[in-house]
Enzyme design. Sequence first.
Site, PDB file in Angstrom:
ATOM      1  CE  LYS A 178      -1.597  -2.063   3.556  1.00  0.00           C
ATOM      2  NZ  LYS A 178      -2.287  -2.500   4.798  1.00  0.00           N
ATOM      3  CB  THR A 211      -5.741   7.902   7.074  1.00  0.00           C
ATOM      4  OG1 THR A 211      -4.680   8.267   7.980  1.00  0.00           O
ATOM      5  CG2 THR A 211      -5.883   8.987   6.017  1.00  0.00           C
ATOM      6  N   GLY A 213      -7.509   3.187  10.382  1.00  0.00           N
ATOM      7  CA  GLY A 213      -8.267   2.016   9.951  1.00  0.00           C
ATOM      8  C   GLY A 213      -8.212   1.725   8.467  1.00  0.00           C
ATOM      9  CB  THR A 214      -6.520   3.297   5.540  1.00  0.00           C
ATOM     10  OG1 THR A 214      -5.235   3.394   6.177  1.00  0.00           O
ATOM     11  CG2 THR A 214      -7.197   4.652   5.562  1.00  0.00           C
ATOM     12  N   GLY A 215      -5.748   0.444   6.564  1.00  0.00           N
ATOM     13  CA  GLY A 215      -5.172  -0.864   6.244  1.00  0.00           C
ATOM     14  C   GLY A 215      -6.098  -2.007   6.615  1.00  0.00           C
ATOM     15  CB  CYS A 216      -8.158  -2.650   9.627  1.00  0.00           C
ATOM     16  SG  CYS A 216      -6.884  -2.530  10.891  1.00  0.00           S
TER      17      CYS A 216
END
Length: 268
Positions: A178, A211, A213-216
């Site tokens: 990412k 931002t 929590g974007t990866g989860c």
Amino acid sequence: MAEAGRCLSALTVGGSDSAGGAGIQADLKTFQHFGVHGASVITCVTAQNSRGVSHVEPLSCHSVGCQLEAVVSDLAIPALKTGMLYSADLVEAVADGLRSFPGSIVVDPVMVSRAGSRLLRDDAVAAYAQHLFRLATLLTPNLQEAALLTGREIRGKADVECAAESLLERGPKAVLIKGGGLPELAGQDFFCSVDGPGVWRSQPAIATPHTHGTGCTLSAAITAALVQGASLADAVIQAKVYLNDALRRTVVFGDGPGCVGHQVEPRT
């Protein structure tokens, strides 16, 4: 296919975010909006809010193993994801519980937040490569995690591509790095797999400080799309579209940066 009357489920294995912006809570919200039943195995409990993480308490490996066995032995789960595993012992316990799992496994190696906070013990980094990489259908590190896992400094696209290829050689069937965190890579992620050459997946960058929590959310959305029968490449595309929608509807819930918003129209 699930038996008649038995719905398909997505499973998240990870940490609880007491503020509800990331972790298990974000994963279950994402599953809900993709129209799949969400199950969870909690590996650790965090005390956190919009300003940061103040305490992490891991559950015992026995407890995590019992949760995992209870869920996978009963529910119809075509795909699952792992998130915050925190320690080498927990990484190994989860890997042991998944060795015979027949579905897709999305490994989100929650090690470093985009803000730079370490979210695991030092011994867990090597444990990922030793125990989980070869089980992973897809590995989804952010830039800091990719650098930590490969020992490479990442400054631009060429570095991302080299890191992804290096990770792919260690066992995962596919890798998605990412790009958020570098201004020149905003909205861009690099996807490569054992089945073909790597490609950049791009969405318009959303300018927001909220931002958390974007990866989860991205890895959970990929998992949910896989449960619904999407190919891995299509699941990544669907997940990026969902995340961008969520970044346009962020939630400010405290004094610090807020999280992505899951109050979007449910998928049909």
